[in-house]
Motif scaffolding. Sequence first.
Motif, PDB file in Angstrom:
ATOM      1  N   PHE A 232       0.833  -1.197   0.000  1.00  0.00           N
ATOM      2  CA  PHE A 232       0.000   0.000   0.000  1.00  0.00           C
ATOM      3  C   PHE A 232       0.871   1.251   0.000  1.00  0.00           C
ATOM      4  O   PHE A 232       2.094   1.202   0.220  1.00  0.00           O
ATOM      5  N   ARG A 233       0.246   2.381  -0.243  1.00  0.00           N
ATOM      6  CA  ARG A 233       0.862   3.690  -0.133  1.00  0.00           C
ATOM      7  C   ARG A 233       0.012   4.563   0.791  1.00  0.00           C
ATOM      8  O   ARG A 233      -1.201   4.349   0.909  1.00  0.00           O
ATOM      9  N   VAL A 234       0.645   5.543   1.399  1.00  0.00           N
ATOM     10  CA  VAL A 234      -0.066   6.527   2.208  1.00  0.00           C
ATOM     11  C   VAL A 234       0.141   7.891   1.575  1.00  0.00           C
ATOM     12  O   VAL A 234       1.279   8.287   1.281  1.00  0.00           O
ATOM     13  N   LYS A 235      -0.963   8.599   1.351  1.00  0.00           N
ATOM     14  CA  LYS A 235      -0.906   9.948   0.782  1.00  0.00           C
ATOM     15  C   LYS A 235      -1.324  10.947   1.860  1.00  0.00           C
ATOM     16  O   LYS A 235      -2.505  11.110   2.158  1.00  0.00           O
ATOM     17  N   PRO A 236      -0.357  11.622   2.473  1.00  0.00           N
ATOM     18  CA  PRO A 236      -0.705  12.581   3.529  1.00  0.00           C
ATOM     19  C   PRO A 236      -1.455  13.782   2.956  1.00  0.00           C
ATOM     20  O   PRO A 236      -1.212  14.214   1.835  1.00  0.00           O
ATOM     21  N   ASP A 237      -2.368  14.310   3.744  1.00  0.00           N
ATOM     22  CA  ASP A 237      -3.061  15.532   3.373  1.00  0.00           C
ATOM     23  C   ASP A 237      -3.625  16.156   4.635  1.00  0.00           C
ATOM     24  O   ASP A 237      -3.884  15.461   5.632  1.00  0.00           O
ATOM     25  N   TRP A 238      -3.800  17.479   4.587  1.00  0.00           N
ATOM     26  CA  TRP A 238      -4.293  18.218   5.740  1.00  0.00           C
ATOM     27  C   TRP A 238      -5.264  19.294   5.263  1.00  0.00           C
ATOM     28  O   TRP A 238      -5.171  19.776   4.143  1.00  0.00           O
ATOM     29  N   ASN A 239      -6.194  19.656   6.138  1.00  0.00           N
ATOM     30  CA  ASN A 239      -7.020  20.826   5.911  1.00  0.00           C
ATOM     31  C   ASN A 239      -7.143  21.583   7.228  1.00  0.00           C
ATOM     32  O   ASN A 239      -6.459  21.255   8.210  1.00  0.00           O
ATOM     33  N   SER A 240      -8.006  22.569   7.272  1.00  0.00           N
ATOM     34  CA  SER A 240      -8.104  23.403   8.478  1.00  0.00           C
ATOM     35  C   SER A 240      -8.592  22.622   9.692  1.00  0.00           C
ATOM     36  O   SER A 240      -8.389  23.040  10.837  1.00  0.00           O
ATOM     37  N   ARG A 241      -9.227  21.474   9.457  1.00  0.00           N
ATOM     38  CA  ARG A 241      -9.739  20.666  10.566  1.00  0.00           C
ATOM     39  C   ARG A 241      -8.742  19.625  11.037  1.00  0.00           C
ATOM     40  O   ARG A 241      -8.970  18.947  12.035  1.00  0.00           O
ATOM     41  N   GLY A 242      -7.639  19.455  10.282  1.00  0.00           N
ATOM     42  CA  GLY A 242      -6.643  18.475  10.688  1.00  0.00           C
ATOM     43  C   GLY A 242      -6.287  17.525   9.566  1.00  0.00           C
ATOM     44  O   GLY A 242      -6.502  17.815   8.381  1.00  0.00           O
ATOM     45  N   PRO A 243      -5.735  16.341   9.903  1.00  0.00           N
ATOM     46  CA  PRO A 243      -5.269  15.399   8.878  1.00  0.00           C
ATOM     47  C   PRO A 243      -6.417  14.717   8.158  1.00  0.00           C
ATOM     48  O   PRO A 243      -7.452  14.405   8.751  1.00  0.00           O
ATOM     49  N   GLU A 244      -6.249  14.482   6.861  1.00  0.00           N
ATOM     50  CA  GLU A 244      -7.222  13.716   6.077  1.00  0.00           C
ATOM     51  C   GLU A 244      -6.485  12.916   4.996  1.00  0.00           C
ATOM     52  O   GLU A 244      -6.819  12.977   3.822  1.00  0.00           O
ATOM     53  N   GLY A 245      -5.488  12.168   5.420  1.00  0.00           N
ATOM     54  CA  GLY A 245      -4.697  11.378   4.490  1.00  0.00           C
ATOM     55  C   GLY A 245      -5.463  10.198   3.923  1.00  0.00           C
ATOM     56  O   GLY A 245      -6.524   9.804   4.421  1.00  0.00           O
ATOM     57  N   LYS A 246      -4.900   9.631   2.850  1.00  0.00           N
ATOM     58  CA  LYS A 246      -5.492   8.461   2.198  1.00  0.00           C
ATOM     59  C   LYS A 246      -4.533   7.280   2.274  1.00  0.00           C
ATOM     60  O   LYS A 246      -3.316   7.443   2.146  1.00  0.00           O
ATOM     61  N   VAL A 247      -5.095   6.095   2.441  1.00  0.00           N
ATOM     62  CA  VAL A 247      -4.371   4.837   2.306  1.00  0.00           C
ATOM     63  C   VAL A 247      -4.819   4.205   0.994  1.00  0.00           C
ATOM     64  O   VAL A 247      -6.017   3.994   0.779  1.00  0.00           O
ATOM     65  N   VAL A 248      -3.866   3.927   0.121  1.00  0.00           N
ATOM     66  CA  VAL A 248      -4.179   3.374  -1.195  1.00  0.00           C
ATOM     67  C   VAL A 248      -3.644   1.950  -1.268  1.00  0.00           C
ATOM     68  O   VAL A 248      -2.424   1.732  -1.224  1.00  0.00           O
ATOM     69  N   VAL A 249      -4.543   0.974  -1.357  1.00  0.00           N
ATOM     70  CA  VAL A 249      -4.148  -0.439  -1.398  1.00  0.00           C
ATOM     71  C   VAL A 249      -3.642  -0.785  -2.784  1.00  0.00           C
ATOM     72  O   VAL A 249      -4.312  -0.526  -3.792  1.00  0.00           O
ATOM     73  N   HIS A 250      -2.476  -1.396  -2.838  1.00  0.00           N
ATOM     74  CA  HIS A 250      -1.866  -1.806  -4.107  1.00  0.00           C
ATOM     75  C   HIS A 250      -2.178  -3.270  -4.391  1.00  0.00           C
ATOM     76  O   HIS A 250      -2.603  -3.632  -5.488  1.00  0.00           O
ATOM     77  N   SER A 251      -1.962  -4.144  -3.415  1.00  0.00           N
ATOM     78  CA  SER A 251      -2.302  -5.569  -3.567  1.00  0.00           C
ATOM     79  C   SER A 251      -2.342  -6.195  -2.189  1.00  0.00           C
ATOM     80  O   SER A 251      -1.627  -5.772  -1.276  1.00  0.00           O
ATOM     81  N   THR A 252      -3.182  -7.193  -2.040  1.00  0.00           N
ATOM     82  CA  THR A 252      -3.288  -7.894  -0.756  1.00  0.00           C
ATOM     83  C   THR A 252      -3.844  -9.291  -0.975  1.00  0.00           C
ATOM     84  O   THR A 252      -4.665  -9.520  -1.870  1.00  0.00           O
ATOM     85  N   GLU A 253      -3.367 -10.215  -0.169  1.00  0.00           N
ATOM     86  CA  GLU A 253      -3.864 -11.595  -0.154  1.00  0.00           C
ATOM     87  C   GLU A 253      -3.841 -12.093   1.282  1.00  0.00           C
ATOM     88  O   GLU A 253      -3.009 -11.663   2.091  1.00  0.00           O
ATOM     89  N   ALA A 254      -4.734 -13.021   1.606  1.00  0.00           N
ATOM     90  CA  ALA A 254      -4.758 -13.633   2.923  1.00  0.00           C
ATOM     91  C   ALA A 254      -5.262 -15.062   2.809  1.00  0.00           C
ATOM     92  O   ALA A 254      -6.082 -15.370   1.944  1.00  0.00           O
ATOM     93  N   LEU A 255      -4.776 -15.912   3.692  1.00  0.00           N
ATOM     94  CA  LEU A 255      -5.144 -17.327   3.627  1.00  0.00           C
ATOM     95  C   LEU A 255      -6.461 -17.640   4.326  1.00  0.00           C
ATOM     96  O   LEU A 255      -7.066 -18.678   4.057  1.00  0.00           O
ATOM     97  N   ASP A 256      -6.904 -16.768   5.246  1.00  0.00           N
ATOM     98  CA  ASP A 256      -8.115 -17.079   6.007  1.00  0.00           C
ATOM     99  C   ASP A 256      -8.786 -15.785   6.444  1.00  0.00           C
ATOM    100  O   ASP A 256      -8.198 -14.694   6.364  1.00  0.00           O
ATOM    101  N   PRO A 257     -10.041 -15.861   6.927  1.00  0.00           N
ATOM    102  CA  PRO A 257     -10.776 -14.647   7.293  1.00  0.00           C
ATOM    103  C   PRO A 257     -10.096 -13.818   8.374  1.00  0.00           C
ATOM    104  O   PRO A 257     -10.148 -12.577   8.328  1.00  0.00           O
ATOM    105  N   ALA A 258      -9.466 -14.457   9.365  1.00  0.00           N
ATOM    106  CA  ALA A 258      -8.835 -13.705  10.441  1.00  0.00           C
ATOM    107  C   ALA A 258      -7.661 -12.884   9.927  1.00  0.00           C
ATOM    108  O   ALA A 258      -7.484 -11.719  10.306  1.00  0.00           O
ATOM    109  N   ALA A 259      -6.844 -13.470   9.065  1.00  0.00           N
ATOM    110  CA  ALA A 259      -5.722 -12.722   8.487  1.00  0.00           C
ATOM    111  C   ALA A 259      -6.222 -11.586   7.612  1.00  0.00           C
ATOM    112  O   ALA A 259      -5.678 -10.467   7.636  1.00  0.00           O
ATOM    113  N   HIS A 260      -7.252 -11.848   6.833  1.00  0.00           N
ATOM    114  CA  HIS A 260      -7.859 -10.810   5.987  1.00  0.00           C
ATOM    115  C   HIS A 260      -8.360  -9.651   6.847  1.00  0.00           C
ATOM    116  O   HIS A 260      -8.097  -8.475   6.560  1.00  0.00           O
TER     117      HIS A 260
END
Length: 416
Positions: A232-260
């Motif tokens: 993933f990547r994190v895109k920091p951003d701010w406005n007058s109310r404070g932080p409003e960054g984004k997390v952008v998922v690139h790829s993910t896999e998991a073997l079971d529901p708990a790991a997911h």
Amino acid sequence: MGTDASDSAVDLRVLRRDEWDQWYDSLLLAFGGVAESSEERALWRALTEFDRSLGAWDGDMCVGTAGAFSFRLTVPGGASVPAAGVTMVSVAATHRRRGLLTSMMRRQLDDVSAWGWPLAVLTASEPAIYGRFGYGIATHNLYAEVDTSRVRLSVPPGTDDVRLRYAAPADVLDECEALYARKVPERPGMVQRLPGWERLFLLDPERDRDGASPLQCVVAERDGEVVGFVRFRVKPDWNSRGPEGKVVVHSTEALDPAAHAALYRFLFDIDLTSTLVARGRPTDEGWLHMVSDIRRCGVRVRDSLHVRLVDVGAALEARTYQAPLDVVFEVEDAFCPWNAGRWRLSGDTKGASCSRTTEKADLTLTVRELGAAYLGGVSLGSLAAAGRVREERRGALAEASVGFGSSVAPWLPHGF
């Protein structure tokens, strides 16, 4: 000698190694002319299968490109079926409307048939293009933009037993690829990655970040075993109310529901962020049923993998069917006429047979509809509702629709 394209001045032939740079430059120009990094360019050259790539030449100018990768595609039932991964298709803007694309598609499908591969697949920059060549949209990807300041996850038991740790993407590449390989047989539409393809997931060009961080990776472990990962990547951003960054998922896999769940809970809770952007995910991914408010998740879908049956009989025999069926299809295929005619398909969860027949048709459709329904994500019934499948025997549509279905949504995890 090469094969002449529809424009008699253009020579269509198999790509030579010493032509690759000019061929690839022509492709990039057709897609806007933005240069790639030397690392990207070197990787795509290494992945190019020269004997399965075509170039259209007008004198010494490359004016058309088309390639294919030697993929193996998971189909319902878990079998891994040879498929031509159609790629790098372009026509120079100076040579449009001269029949070059049709000539390349004609030559390519003839070649795939000669190789004995039952399927051709592609992702389309413009989905309106490939239907006339018999490709049907067989999988869809989910896109979401989640307001993580308002949405919470309800996670399954065992989530707290999963340990998460940061790791450099290159340092855990082998473990992530091994986990991916374990997942491939479980979902139709996934492809086995040949050696070299793993490098695609380490590419991190500045232009793709859109102001976000370099690629980050977190792995999920249980009892010392890697049971999931997310890049993933994190895109920091701010406005007058404070932080409003984004997390952008690139790829993910998991073997079971708990790991997911552990991985998505982590993504939802990253400090200084209030939005999670997930692109190209399965339409039935588990976190969709963990969220407190699906309306604040901005969910939408778009087309992904387009499937073309090159050999109808072999393709339909290669997969299994989730309920018994015995139907006769009348198949129309003007572009690959060797597929046209009547085929009797008999199958169940253990296997299938498909052969030519003179029996009366139960369903009439084109090869495009068969491609759309092939991986189990598009219902023959929904295609019939659009007037694209005609029922000739009462009950045959329901029988085939149920049989062709899949218990999990088909999904292509990455482009090519």
